[in-house]
Design an enzyme around this catalytic site. Structure first.
Site, PDB file in Angstrom:
ATOM      1  N   VAL A 115       0.907  -1.150   0.000  1.00  0.00           N
ATOM      2  CA  VAL A 115       0.000   0.000   0.000  1.00  0.00           C
ATOM      3  C   VAL A 115       0.946   1.201   0.000  1.00  0.00           C
ATOM      4  O   VAL A 115       1.536   1.526   1.028  1.00  0.00           O
ATOM      5  CB  VAL A 115      -0.940  -0.005   1.220  1.00  0.00           C
ATOM      6  CG1 VAL A 115      -1.780   1.263   1.256  1.00  0.00           C
ATOM      7  CG2 VAL A 115      -1.836  -1.242   1.194  1.00  0.00           C
ATOM      8  N   PRO A 116       1.152   1.814  -1.167  1.00  0.00           N
ATOM      9  CA  PRO A 116       2.282   2.728  -1.387  1.00  0.00           C
ATOM     10  C   PRO A 116       2.141   4.124  -0.786  1.00  0.00           C
ATOM     11  O   PRO A 116       2.111   5.125  -1.500  1.00  0.00           O
ATOM     12  CB  PRO A 116       2.374   2.781  -2.909  1.00  0.00           C
ATOM     13  CG  PRO A 116       0.962   2.606  -3.357  1.00  0.00           C
ATOM     14  CD  PRO A 116       0.353   1.632  -2.375  1.00  0.00           C
ATOM     15  N   CYS A 117       2.127   4.195   0.530  1.00  0.00           N
ATOM     16  CA  CYS A 117       2.017   5.505   1.178  1.00  0.00           C
ATOM     17  C   CYS A 117       3.268   6.354   0.956  1.00  0.00           C
ATOM     18  O   CYS A 117       3.231   7.562   1.155  1.00  0.00           O
ATOM     19  CB  CYS A 117       1.683   5.364   2.659  1.00  0.00           C
ATOM     20  SG  CYS A 117       2.842   4.372   3.579  1.00  0.00           S
ATOM     21  N   HIS A 118       4.353   5.736   0.483  1.00  0.00           N
ATOM     22  CA  HIS A 118       5.563   6.512   0.169  1.00  0.00           C
ATOM     23  C   HIS A 118       5.336   7.444  -1.019  1.00  0.00           C
ATOM     24  O   HIS A 118       6.094   8.367  -1.233  1.00  0.00           O
ATOM     25  CB  HIS A 118       6.757   5.580  -0.093  1.00  0.00           C
ATOM     26  CG  HIS A 118       6.572   4.645  -1.242  1.00  0.00           C
ATOM     27  ND1 HIS A 118       5.903   3.447  -1.112  1.00  0.00           N
ATOM     28  CD2 HIS A 118       6.963   4.730  -2.535  1.00  0.00           C
ATOM     29  CE1 HIS A 118       5.899   2.834  -2.290  1.00  0.00           C
ATOM     30  NE2 HIS A 118       6.534   3.594  -3.168  1.00  0.00           N
ATOM     31  N   ARG A 119       4.266   7.245  -1.780  1.00  0.00           N
ATOM     32  CA  ARG A 119       3.966   8.075  -2.956  1.00  0.00           C
ATOM     33  C   ARG A 119       3.181   9.333  -2.610  1.00  0.00           C
ATOM     34  O   ARG A 119       2.826  10.093  -3.502  1.00  0.00           O
ATOM     35  CB  ARG A 119       3.199   7.252  -3.986  1.00  0.00           C
ATOM     36  CG  ARG A 119       4.003   6.085  -4.517  1.00  0.00           C
ATOM     37  CD  ARG A 119       3.229   5.273  -5.529  1.00  0.00           C
ATOM     38  NE  ARG A 119       3.975   4.059  -5.852  1.00  0.00           N
ATOM     39  CZ  ARG A 119       3.403   2.934  -6.286  1.00  0.00           C
ATOM     40  NH1 ARG A 119       2.095   2.865  -6.452  1.00  0.00           N
ATOM     41  NH2 ARG A 119       4.157   1.887  -6.549  1.00  0.00           N
TER      42      ARG A 119
END
Length: 163
Positions: A115-119
């Site tokens: 779940v790409p919260c780094h984006r």
């Protein structure tokens, strides 16, 4: 990284080993973290870090409220190599919500990278909090940007070769 799956093999939690929340969160979860149980997760992560995977094909079972589940689903729709602001993500949700609520959902995300919260960045484009640390967030974005650019170049060469 540290992964936990449930009895069906669905991913419940994925953390960086040095994540400050990992130990407390993992005490609240029952599941299997044995190497055999998480092989499918490790394989897809290896492909991601090698630039061969842009979307994960894993059964997910993160624990959270209905709002958190919606926020995490929306995050998974963020394209590889792209970024957006907390406000943009908040407006995408049905019904729309606040940027602050999205920030909290990101902070509670139990599935780092998948779940790409780094984006997600601040509205001014600045890097903001990431449980894995800002150095890691920059590295993940750089990795995706490099492989995304590489993919475009390869596609252009392939299209030119076909002419």
């Amino acid at each position: 990284m540290s992964a936990i799956v449930d009895s069906t093999g669905a991913l419940v939690r994925l953390d960086f080993e040095d994540d400050s929340y990992r130990e407390d969160a993992n005490r609240l979860i029952s599941g299997d973290a044995s190497p055999e149980a998480v092989t499918h997760v490790a394989l897809q992560l290896t492909e991601y870090f090698d630039g061969r995977r842009r979307r994960f094909d894993l059964e997910l079972a993160p624990q959270g409220s209905p709002f958190l589940q919606r926020a995490w689903r929306s995050l998974r729709e963020t394209y590889y190599g792209s970024v957006l602001s907390y406000g943009e993500l908040a407006r995408r949700m049905e019904p729309p919500t606040s940027a602050r609520a999205i920030g909290r959902a990101n902070a509670l995300n139990p599935l780092s990278i998948i779940v790409p919260c780094h984006r997600v960045l601040a509205v001014n484009g600045q890097m903001t909090g990431y449980s894995g640390g800002l150095r890691r967030k920059r590295a993940l974005l750089a990795l995706e940007h490099a492989h995304r650019t590489e993919l475009k170049v390869q596609s252009a060469h392939t299209n030119n070769d076909a002419d």
